[in-house]
Design an enzyme around this catalytic site. Structure first.
Site, short mmCIF file in Angstrom:
data_model
loop_
_atom_site.label_atom_id
_atom_site.label_comp_id
_atom_site.label_asym_id
_atom_site.label_seq_id
_atom_site.Cartn_x
_atom_site.Cartn_y
_atom_site.Cartn_z
N HIS A 1 0.88 -1.37 0.05
CA HIS A 1 -0.15 0.02 0.03
C HIS A 1 0.82 1.30 0.05
CE1 HIS A 1 -4.15 -0.80 -0.23
NE2 HIS A 1 -3.96 -1.80 0.83
N ASP B 1 -4.90 2.29 2.08
CA ASP B 1 -5.22 1.33 3.15
C ASP B 1 -5.70 2.32 4.19
OD1 ASP B 1 -2.61 2.28 3.39
OD2 ASP B 1 -1.96 0.94 4.73
N HIS C 1 10.77 2.38 -28.42
CA HIS C 1 11.18 1.03 -28.60
C HIS C 1 11.38 0.90 -30.33
CE1 HIS C 1 11.52 -0.70 -24.89
NE2 HIS C 1 10.44 -0.29 -24.42
N TYR D 1 -8.06 9.19 -16.97
CA TYR D 1 -8.70 10.08 -15.98
C TYR D 1 -9.03 11.60 -16.50
CZ TYR D 1 -7.20 6.07 -13.19
OH TYR D 1 -6.98 4.81 -12.66
N GLU E 1 -0.45 6.99 11.46
CA GLU E 1 -2.14 6.67 11.85
C GLU E 1 -2.61 7.70 12.68
OE1 GLU E 1 -0.14 3.10 12.71
OE2 GLU E 1 -0.82 1.90 11.33
#
Ligand SMILES: [Zn+2]
Ligand SMILES: [Zn+2]
Length: 396
Positions: free
Chosen positions: A103, A108, A243, A299, A375
Site C-alpha cells: 500500500h 489502506d 522502442h 482520468y 496513523e
C-alpha cells in the site's frame, strides 16, 4: 451521539485505535486493482458489525448506505487498491504479507477513514442526511471510478455532492491541505507506431528509416506544447517509452512510442488529443512513412467545486483549528480517478490529509517502497468528513 462539532471531534479521537487496526489489517494484505477481494471482505465484515447496509459492485467495490432523516444524500469515496511496489524493510507488526505488493499510496488509510466514518455516523441519533460510502477499486489502474459511476452507484441514493481525501506524505501529520478549482490533471495515453521500411544501415536510400521520424515527432510534439497551448495553462506530454530496432547496422522497420498527455483544462486536453495524431500523420507522410496512433482516454481533469471546497475548509478549521489547514497554491498534473464522480456534473472535492512524521522517519514519497503514514492522522480525516457532512445537512 448528536451530530455536533464538539461531539464529532471527540468521537473521531476515540476511534484512533480502531482506525489503526483497520489500516494495519488492510496494509498486511495489499491487493491490486479489481483484485481487492480480501479488502472488500474485511470492509463488509466491519459494516456488518456496525449494522450498516451495503452492496457489492464491480466484483470488489462496496457501496454502504446510512439512511438519514432526509432523502438528501452526501457521498464519500475511498479507493482501496495497492501497488506492485515491493515494501522496504521494517514496519513491525503490519508488514505486507504479499511479496512485491504494498500500500505505497496510502489507500489502506483511506479505507480505514471511511470505515471510521461509518462507525461514527452509525452512532449518531437521527442522522440528518443519508450518507453513501463508496469503496472504490483500481484507482492506480485501470481505474474504478468511471466503471463505478457506470454501474449506477450514484443513481440510488443520488448524492448532491461527493467528498474524498488523499493522505499526503508531503504535509505534516494531522494537517489538511486544500485547493479549490482545477487541481489535478487529465491523463490520456497515446501510443504511436511509425511504420518505415527496414534495410541495411549503410544503404538508407533503399529503406525508410522510422528512427529519425520518431525523433522529429517527439520534438514536434514538445513544440506543440509550447506554441499552441496558452502558456499560463499547464500541460505535459511525456513519452516514457520508445522502442525500435535490434542492432546498430540494421534499419528498423518500425518504432513505437508511448506517452502520457496531461492537462488541467478540458479544452487543452481536446486540443492535444486532436493535434498529436495530426502531427504524427503529417510528419510521417512528409518522410514517406505511415503511422498508427492509438489514443486511450484516462482520468478526467480534477476540479474541486469551489463552494463545496469552502465547506470542507470551514469544517477542517472547526475540528482541527485554522492553523492546521493550509491552502495549496499550485495544482498538480498528477491524476486521480475520483474525479470520474464529478464528470457526471455533481460537485466533488478532494482534500489532502497530511500523514508525515519526520521524527519517526515517515516522509517517503507516495509510490516509493519506503512510503508509510502516521496513523495518528486518521481521526482528523474522519472528523473533517463528518463535520463537512454536518454542515452540508445544516445548509439544506
Ligand atoms: Zn497513487
Ligand atoms: Zn493514491
Amino acid at each position: 451521539m448528536q451530530l455536533r462539532t464538539a461531539a464529532i471531534h471527540a468521537a473521531a479521537g476515540g476511534l484512533t485505535e480502531r482506525l489503526t487496526i483497520h489500516r494495519r489489517t488492510i496494509h498486511r494484505r495489499p491487493e491490486l486493482g479489481f483484485a481487492e477481494h480480501a479488502t472488500a471482505d474485511y470492509i463488509e465484515s466491519v459494516l456488518d458489525d456496525l449494522s450498516v447496509a451495503h452492496r457489492r459492485v464491480l466484483g470488489t467495490g462496496v457501496v454502504a448506505v446510512l439512511r438519514g432523516q432526509a432523502t438528501r444524500c452526501v457521498g464519500v469515496r475511498a479507493d482501496m487498491d495497492a501497488l506492485p511496489v515491493p515494501e522496504a524493510p521494517g514496519r513491525d507488526g503490519y508488514r505486507s504479507e504479499f511479496e512485491g505488493v504494498s500500500h505505497a499510496c496510502g489507500h489502506d488509510g483511506h479505507v480505514a477513514v471511511l470505515l471510521g466514518l461509518a462507525e461514527l455516523l452509525a452512532s449518531v441519533d437521527d442522522l440528518p442526511v443519508t450518507v453513501a460510502l463508496y469503496f472504490q477499486p483500481a484507482e492506480e489502474g485501470p481505474g474504478g471510478g468511471q466503471p463505478m459511476v457506470a454501474a449506477g452507484v450514484l443513481d440510488d441514493p443520488r448524492p448532491e455532492a461527493v467528498l474524498a481525501l488523499h493522505v499526503a506524505s508531503a504535509h505534516p501529520s494531522g494537517t489538511v491541505a486544500i485547493r479549490t478549482g482545477p487541481s489535478s490533471g487529465s491523463n490520456d495515453t497515446v501510443t504511436i507506431t511509425v511504420h518505415g521500411v527496414g534495410g541495411h544501415a549503410a544503404h538508407p536510400d533503399t529503406a525508410v528509416d522510422p528512427v529519425p521520424i520518431a525523433a522529429q515527432l517527439i520534438t514536434a510534439i514538445q513544440q506543440l506544447v509550447t506554441r499552441e497551448v496558452d502558456p499560463v495553462q499547464p500541460v505535459v506530454v511525456t513519452f516514457g517509452s520508445i522502442h525500435g530496432g535490434h542492432r546498430d547496422n540494421v534499419i528498423a522497420s518500425s518504432v513505437t512510442l508511448s506517452g502520457t498527455i496531461r492537462a488541467l483544462h478540458q479544452h487543452n486536453r481536446e486540443l492535444l488529443n486532436r493535434r498529436i495524431p495530426e502531427l504524427a500523420h503529417a510528419i510521417a507522410a512528409a518522410h514517406r512513412a505511415t503511422v498508427t496512433v492509438d489514443l486511450e482516454c484516462g482520468y478526467p481533469v480534477g476540479v474541486n467545486d469551489p463552494a463545496l471546497t469552502e465547506v470542507v475548509a470551514g469544517a477542517a478549521a472547526a475540528v482541527l483549528g485554522a492553523d492546521r489547514v493550509v491552502r495549496v497554491s499550485e495544482p498538480s498534473l498528477g491524476s486521480e480517478d475520483f474525479y470520474a464522480f464529478g464528470e457526471t456534473g455533481l460537485p466533488v472535492t478532494m482534500f489532502q490529509l497530511g500523514v508525515a512524521d519526520p521524527a519517526r522517519g515517515i516522509t517517503a514519497p507516495h509510490h516509493s517502497p519506503a512510503f508509510d503514514l502516521d496513523e495518528a492522522a486518521l481521526p482528523a480525516g474522519v472528523a473533517v468528513l463528518a463535520e463537512t457532512i454536518r454542515r452540508l445537512a445544516a445548509a439544506g
